[in-house]
Design an enzyme around this catalytic site. Structure first.
Site, PDB file in Angstrom:
ATOM      1  CG  ASP A  16     -10.492   2.664   6.408  1.00  9.85           C
ATOM      2  OD1 ASP A  16      -9.400   3.189   6.656  1.00  9.85           O
ATOM      3  OD2 ASP A  16     -11.035   2.710   5.277  1.00  9.85           O
TER       4      ASP A  16
ATOM      5  NE  ARG B  49      -3.395   2.865   0.944  1.00 10.25           N
ATOM      6  CZ  ARG B  49      -4.389   3.067   1.808  1.00 10.25           C
ATOM      7  NH1 ARG B  49      -4.887   2.063   2.500  1.00 10.25           N
ATOM      8  NH2 ARG B  49      -4.906   4.271   1.960  1.00 10.25           N
TER       9      ARG B  49
ATOM     10  CG  ASP C 134      -8.620   1.518   2.574  1.00  9.25           C
ATOM     11  OD1 ASP C 134      -7.809   1.984   3.387  1.00  9.25           O
ATOM     12  OD2 ASP C 134      -9.747   2.013   2.367  1.00  9.25           O
TER      13      ASP C 134
ATOM     14  NE  ARG D 276      -7.709   3.241  -1.443  1.00  5.18           N
ATOM     15  CZ  ARG D 276      -8.524   4.198  -0.990  1.00  5.18           C
ATOM     16  NH1 ARG D 276      -9.009   4.131   0.227  1.00  5.18           N
ATOM     17  NH2 ARG D 276      -8.838   5.224  -1.743  1.00  5.18           N
TER      18      ARG D 276
END
Length: 283
Positions: A215, A201, A213, A210
């Site tokens: 989160d 990344r 990812d 990307r």
């Protein structure tokens, strides 16, 4: 939650700042409250469905005898972690280590430290739109499962979604992951960044393409407005590719920022026709 209580367990161990404490040793007194579900064991009268408090006591005794710490704070922290890892039915615990013979030249009964630790439930967004998207997502999931401080990893269906944020790029694969962890929110964030880095990344363009990812969407009841880690995720109510898989895993998860649960946010976004549309489910 139900509790198993261990009170005034005496252990002779070698913890302390001063040489005579680590060399000679002294008595430590342990109190523990183990939070666990006991109904199945009670109804079935079956020890295999409970946490064996005898084994817990023996483990505490062995661990504190075999390890030496300068601080009882460190002894408590490491012992709590090992108990949670060793006994899978313990969801959380309160642990007190008392030091009745601490080298204090004043009248006192004991000094102690008391900590509370446990497994925390978190929900993560995972996505990829470069290279082997499915492979990157699978590798990220495997990386989570390989961490001993994480358990119960469960992934939603994987969706193909249009790019979000106005940057021209390839479509994404997106999903949501449910897990339990002993990592703090910031420790979990650091680990997610490590997995992203291992996937190559690069953070060059905000909302850009990307390989992987990850989160943090929710972390138990943790709230943070820190720019480094904002939880709950500040824009989830506008992202169908987040709300749809969240609705699959935890429709009644409450977001204290919006004042609504996942199902409510998902239905409102569908009615609004806003961006973040899902194209299809990946089989």
């Amino acid at each position: 939650m139900d509790q198993i209580r261990i009170e005034n367990l005496e252990v002779y161990a070698h913890h302390g700042v001063f040489p005579q404490e680590t060399q000679k040793g002294q008595i430590f007194v342990i109190n523990a409250v183990l939070h666990t579900e006991l109904k199945k064991a009670g109804m079935g009268d079956d020890l295999a469905l409970s946490t064996n408090y005898g084994e817990v006591c023996l483990f505490i005794d062995d661990y504190l005898r075999e390890h030496t710490f300068l601080l009882i704070e460190a002894a408590a922290e490491h012992l709590a972690k090992e108990l949670l890892l060793r006994f899978p039915l313990i969801e959380c615990l309160a642990l007190e280590i008392k030091k009745p013979h601490a080298p204090i030249n004043l009248p006192f009964s004991s000094v102690s430290v008391h900590i509370e630790r446990g497994w925390k439930r978190a929900y993560l967004g995972i996505g990829s739109n470069l290279g082997d998207k499915q492979g990157y997502i699978q590798k990220g999931i495997e990386g989570l499962k390989e961490n001993p401080m994480i358990r119960g990893v469960k992934c939603s269906k994987i969706l193909t979604t249009s790019p979000y944020g106005g940057v021209e790029q390839d479509d994404f694969l997106n999903a949501v992951i449910e897990l339990k962890t002993l990592l703090t929110p910031y420790e979990l964030l650091d680990f997610l960044h490590k997995l992203e880095a291992e996937a190559g990344r690069e953070r060059k363009i905000h909302w850009g393409p990307r390989t992987l990812d990850l989160d943090i969407l929710f972390y138990q009841d943790f709230l943070s407005n820190d720019p480094t880690l904002t939880v709950p995720h500040p824009d989830m109510q506008n992202r169908k590719f987040v709300l749809e898989p969240l609705d699959e895993l935890c429709p009644w998860q409450y977001n204290p920022v919006t004042g609504k649960n996942v199902r409510q946010m998902y239905l409102e976004l569908n009615r609004s026709g806003k961006i973040g549309e899902v194209q299809e489910e990946v089989q």
